[in-house]
Enzyme design. Structure first.
Site, PDB file in Angstrom:
ATOM      1  N   ARG A 234       0.847  -1.187   0.000  1.00 26.24           N
ATOM      2  CA  ARG A 234       0.000   0.000   0.000  1.00 26.24           C
ATOM      3  C   ARG A 234       0.886   1.241   0.000  1.00 26.24           C
ATOM      4  NH1 ARG A 234      -3.342  -2.953  -1.482  1.00 26.24           N
ATOM      5  NH2 ARG A 234      -5.455  -3.311  -0.677  1.00 26.24           N
ATOM      6  N   ASP A 258       3.878  -0.480  -7.206  1.00 29.16           N
ATOM      7  CA  ASP A 258       2.608  -0.744  -7.874  1.00 29.16           C
ATOM      8  C   ASP A 258       1.490   0.054  -7.221  1.00 29.16           C
ATOM      9  OD1 ASP A 258       1.019  -2.246  -9.815  1.00 29.16           O
ATOM     10  OD2 ASP A 258       0.180  -3.333  -8.099  1.00 29.16           O
ATOM     11  N   GLU A 263      -3.434   7.566  -4.600  1.00 29.47           N
ATOM     12  CA  GLU A 263      -3.863   7.048  -5.898  1.00 29.47           C
ATOM     13  C   GLU A 263      -5.365   7.150  -6.139  1.00 29.47           C
ATOM     14  OE1 GLU A 263      -4.311   2.289  -5.638  1.00 29.47           O
ATOM     15  OE2 GLU A 263      -2.295   3.009  -5.153  1.00 29.47           O
ATOM     16  N   HIS A 295      -1.233  -0.165  -9.972  1.00 23.63           N
ATOM     17  CA  HIS A 295      -1.904  -1.095  -9.057  1.00 23.63           C
ATOM     18  C   HIS A 295      -2.448  -2.312  -9.818  1.00 23.63           C
ATOM     19  CE1 HIS A 295      -3.859  -1.021  -4.810  1.00 23.63           C
ATOM     20  NE2 HIS A 295      -3.569  -2.252  -5.176  1.00 23.63           N
TER      21      HIS A 295
END
Length: 335
Positions: A234, A258, A263, A295
């Site tokens: 995260r 990622d 986000e 992600h």
């Protein structure tokens, strides 16, 4: 059961519809759940949400007042929902554990190798017919020390993979894994010592009160000069502002991620026409020693199928009045 699926993406819908087979009345909407869109759930028994949906207390209260009784997440992480608040006001919540730890672990390896061996730069260069190697120097993984921050399902797989590369693997976790210690020579260390010793560090812990911004400037500066940091957990575990400054200063060799702390509202959208206004994200994207993927670590055929299967299992259990093994109480999930 009437189910409203928020943040529905085309690549998810096919599996959900197939596995539902008409049992539940499912409606798919592309909108993310938040305090504004929650009213769309009026008349529904359950909502199905994704990791970037907002299920904070205000939203939960709106859903409850609209008659929603159940929330099922299409993700393992559930830092976006107030689980205790949901339980207190009478909402049942279930998540999708273990849908594919291999997908996340394998994406972590892909990011590590791409960052180390400068694969993005190399691909961009050869597309311009530039075949020089001056800016493409990497290092062998064999013989390096890799720090695994979190040895849950994903971290445990990474221990085995990096061990197979010939790496010395160290880890930090609240709970030791004796099997990994005995079979893969894993050594558990305090987090700061792990940072000092590791050539590569991977983040594999859930985001919660204890881990929020646990990696900030002092930890970054404690890392080896030239170390690589890889995050498939995260974004909020890393204090992004501090990370950007450390990357600018040249202390770290690079960052591959990622996920991104801010986000929500940007990821899972095509922003080519509108652009983005987040200067911090722009800085990350523009850095030559940063790789950022949107992600996508979970996005394999196998993982998406298991997420759909788990989602339908959760809904079926509630519909039939059975105990749902994925229902959340107050326990903590280890990635």
């Amino acid at each position: 059961m009437k189910v409203l699926v928020f943040s529905a993406k085309d690549f998810e819908i096919k599996n959900l519809e197939k596995l539902n087979a008409g049992r539940h009345k499912m409606v798919f909407v592309p909108e993310a759940l938040d305090s504004t869109t929650a009213v769309m759930a009026a008349g529904y028994d359950a909502v199905c949400i994704f990791s970037n949906d907002d299920a904070s207390l205000v939203v939960l209260e709106i859903l409850h007042d609209l008659g929603v009784k159940y929330i099922t997440l299409r993700s393992t992480g559930y830092n976006n929902i107030g689980v205790k608040s949901a339980k207190r006001i009478g909402l049942k919540v279930a998540y999708a554990p273990e849908y594919s730890p291999h997908a996340i672990a394998e994406h972590t390896i892909a990011l590590t190798l791409a960052l180390d061996r400068k694969l993005i730069q190399a691909n961009a260069q050869v597309k311009q017919y530039n075949f020089t190697l001056d800016n493409l120097m990497g290092f062998d993984l064999n013989g390096k020390t890799v720090g695994i921050f979190g040895t849950g399902r994903i971290g445990s797989i990474l221990v085995k993979i990096f061990h197979a590369f010939g790496c010395k693997v160290v880890a930090h976790d609240l709970h030791r894994n004796p099997y990994l210690e005995n079979h893969y020579d894993l050594e558990y260390l305090p987090l700061e010592k792990l940072c000092r010793l590791s050539d590569i560090i991977t983040i594999n812990v859930p985001l919660n009160y204890e881990t929020h911004h646990i990696l900030h400037e002092p930890m970054f500066l404690a890392m080896k000069e030239g170390a690589l940091l890889v995050n498939t957990a995260r974004g909020g575990i890393v204090k992004t502002e501090d990370l950007v400054e450390v990357l600018k200063g040249g202390h770290l060799g690079g960052y591959a991620t990622d996920v991104y702390e801010y986000e929500r509202g940007v990821f899972y959208r095509d922003n080519r026409k509108t652009g983005i206004t987040d200067d911090l994200l722009k800085q990350l994207i523009e850095m030559p020693n940063v790789i950022l993927t949107p992600h996508q670590a979970f996005a394999t055929k196998e993982a998406l199928l298991r997420i759909a299967e788990t989602t339908m299992y959760n809904l079926d259990c509630w519909e039939e009045g059975k105990i749902c093994k994925n229902e959340l109480g107050f326990e903590t999930v280890t990635l």
